[in-house]
Design an enzyme around this catalytic site. Structure first.
Site, PDB file in Angstrom:
ATOM      1  N   LEU A  67       0.851  -1.185   0.000  1.00  0.00           N
ATOM      2  CA  LEU A  67       0.000   0.000   0.000  1.00  0.00           C
ATOM      3  C   LEU A  67       0.892   1.241   0.000  1.00  0.00           C
ATOM      4  CD1 LEU A  67      -2.686  -1.072   2.623  1.00  0.00           C
ATOM      5  CD2 LEU A  67      -2.624  -1.514   0.172  1.00  0.00           C
ATOM      6  N   GLU A  69       1.600   4.179  -2.958  1.00  0.00           N
ATOM      7  CA  GLU A  69       1.464   4.669  -4.330  1.00  0.00           C
ATOM      8  C   GLU A  69       2.768   5.232  -4.875  1.00  0.00           C
ATOM      9  OE1 GLU A  69      -2.385   3.883  -2.802  1.00  0.00           O
ATOM     10  OE2 GLU A  69      -0.777   5.121  -1.953  1.00  0.00           O
ATOM     11  N   GLN A  91      -5.867   2.603  -6.565  1.00  0.00           N
ATOM     12  CA  GLN A  91      -7.103   1.952  -6.120  1.00  0.00           C
ATOM     13  C   GLN A  91      -8.299   2.906  -6.113  1.00  0.00           C
ATOM     14  OE1 GLN A  91      -7.650   0.243  -1.962  1.00  0.00           O
ATOM     15  NE2 GLN A  91      -7.167  -1.588  -3.150  1.00  0.00           N
ATOM     16  N   PHE A  92      -8.107   4.115  -5.613  1.00  0.00           N
ATOM     17  CA  PHE A  92      -9.120   5.168  -5.654  1.00  0.00           C
ATOM     18  C   PHE A  92      -8.437   6.477  -6.012  1.00  0.00           C
ATOM     19  CE2 PHE A  92     -11.607   2.188  -3.166  1.00  0.00           C
ATOM     20  CZ  PHE A  92     -12.914   2.421  -3.571  1.00  0.00           C
ATOM     21  N   ASP A  93      -9.198   7.352  -6.680  1.00  0.00           N
ATOM     22  CA  ASP A  93      -8.675   8.644  -7.123  1.00  0.00           C
ATOM     23  C   ASP A  93      -7.931   9.411  -6.034  1.00  0.00           C
ATOM     24  OD1 ASP A  93     -11.062   9.113  -5.658  1.00  0.00           O
ATOM     25  OD2 ASP A  93     -12.194   9.324  -7.513  1.00  0.00           O
ATOM     26  N   PHE A  95      -6.248   8.428  -3.670  1.00  0.00           N
ATOM     27  CA  PHE A  95      -5.001   7.805  -3.225  1.00  0.00           C
ATOM     28  C   PHE A  95      -3.826   8.158  -4.138  1.00  0.00           C
ATOM     29  CE2 PHE A  95      -7.510   3.918  -1.400  1.00  0.00           C
ATOM     30  CZ  PHE A  95      -8.210   4.783  -0.568  1.00  0.00           C
ATOM     31  N   TYR A  97      -2.428  10.999  -4.621  1.00  0.00           N
ATOM     32  CA  TYR A  97      -1.572  12.113  -4.190  1.00  0.00           C
ATOM     33  C   TYR A  97      -0.236  11.677  -3.598  1.00  0.00           C
ATOM     34  CZ  TYR A  97      -5.938  14.468  -5.148  1.00  0.00           C
ATOM     35  OH  TYR A  97      -7.078  14.902  -5.768  1.00  0.00           O
ATOM     36  N   PRO A  98      -0.128  10.570  -2.879  1.00  0.00           N
ATOM     37  CA  PRO A  98       1.206  10.133  -2.442  1.00  0.00           C
ATOM     38  C   PRO A  98       2.149   9.814  -3.615  1.00  0.00           C
ATOM     39  CG  PRO A  98      -0.464   9.063  -1.104  1.00  0.00           C
ATOM     40  CD  PRO A  98      -1.182   9.751  -2.237  1.00  0.00           C
ATOM     41  N   HIS A 138     -12.344   9.102  -1.578  1.00  0.00           N
ATOM     42  CA  HIS A 138     -12.715   8.056  -2.529  1.00  0.00           C
ATOM     43  C   HIS A 138     -13.551   8.579  -3.696  1.00  0.00           C
ATOM     44  CE1 HIS A 138     -11.466   5.676   0.911  1.00  0.00           C
ATOM     45  NE2 HIS A 138     -11.551   4.561   0.200  1.00  0.00           N
TER      46      HIS A 138
END
Length: 332
Positions: A67, A69, A91-93, A95, A97-98, A138
């Site tokens: 987990l 990104e 996995q989701f929009d 997520f 940003y990392p 999410h």
């Protein structure tokens, strides 16, 4: 269960299953294609887009990642340098940003920085947008951040047919942000299992019309079509354009439509302020000034963080808000 599509007659699939079929085709066509992401292997991803692919192609080509990104994108950069074509699932929009620094600082710039000697054939899949009643982080619409970054191609599908063919962006030597409208994953459409890849950066006139042009992309194409149907019942003809590509923009198709209709409404889920619609409005105002019968109108999310699920229907553009904008172009 996995969906295996034979190279036979056209078939009807939900958008999500069409993506699965397109990914399968890419894996079959090129042994250098690898999929990477959180829970994409045995689970098949949270939306089951990669369902059955690890079973059929093995854990070395459909890779369950930690987990992280930033780690996913950084690993993809190294793989691309060694000749692979990594396909990363976020996995989701919210997520993404990392991994933002890796995307805008490395993925977008390495080809340019090396005078073309290093290619970045990376595809980053991003389920995006609202409408599924999800919790915080999410239901984002981050496409504008990446469209503003030189060196990235940014595209989004709205139908099963486009999902199946546009995902062949995997074959591009340029990095591609591939935005998938998550609330449309279950909408069905007909696909041709052996269709050639769609032109990535060509907008599509979905419904021709004569009175006004409505431009949408991704999840709001369905909403725009519903608005056009209601308008038709009231005697007004609306032309609906599916933008498909956010960067680069196919301004020619939009301009040709506006030159016929004289009116333009642009709609997207992302906030109106500094959104994709602002760029389209500016370009059309420059190119079609003498054809416009009214100022370009924009309909989008409000300039607030994405709201809790119980309020999202007030945030998301709907048929009434689109038709209200169309009406305003006739009274301006």
């Amino acid at each position: 269960m996995s969906t295996v599509i034979s190279a036979a007659a056209p078939t009807t699939l939900p958008l999500g299953k069409a993506l699965n079929a397109g990914l399968r085709r890419a894996l079959e066509n090129d042994p250098k294609v690898v999929l990477m992401g959180e829970d994409i292997g045995k689970l098949g991803g949270v939306f089951r887009i990669t369902d059955g692919l690890q079973k059929d192609f093995g854990p070395n080509r459909v890779i369950d990642t930690p987990l992280a990104e930033s780690g996913i994108i950084g690993t993809a950069v190294g793989l691309a340098m060694r000749g692979y074509r990594p396909v990363c699932e976020i996995q989701f929009d919210g997520f993404i940003y990392p991994g933002f620094d890796q995307i805008v600082s490395q993925v977008a710039k390495l080809h340019y920085r090396t005078s073309g000697n290093v290619k970045m054939p990376i595809t980053i899949r991003v389920p995006y947008g609202g409408g599924i009643g999800a919790i915080e982080h999410h239901s984002e619409s981050p496409e504008g951040y990446f469209a503003a970054t030189a060196g990235l191609r940014v595209v989004t599908c709205s139908t099963a047919a486009d999902a199946h063919t546009m995902i062949q962006a995997i074959a591009s030597d340029d990095p591609v942000l591939f935005f998938e409208p998550k609330r449309r994953y279950w909408e069905k459409g007909q696909i041709d299992p052996v269709a050639e890849a769609s032109p990535l950066h060509k907008a599509r006139v979905v419904v021709p019309g004569t009175d006004a042009t409505v431009v949408a992309y991704g999840p709001l194409v369905t909403t725009a079509l519903q608005a056009a149907k209601v308008a038709a019942g009231e005697g007004r003809s609306i032309e609906v354009i599916d933008l498909r590509s956010i960067s680069p923009l196919d301004v020619d198709t939009v301009a040709a439509s506006v030159q016929r209709t004289g009116r333009l409404v642009i709609t997207h889920e992302a906030p109106v302020f500094l959104g994709i619609g602002a760029e389209i409005a500016a370009r059309i105002s420059e190119r079609c000034f003498y054809h416009l019968e009214a100022p370009v109108a924009r309909v989008g999310g409000f300039t607030v963080p994405y709201p809790p699920a119980k309020l999202e229907e007030h945030f998301l553009p709907d048929v009434d808000r689109i038709l209200d904008a169309v009406d305003r172009t006739f009274t301006a």
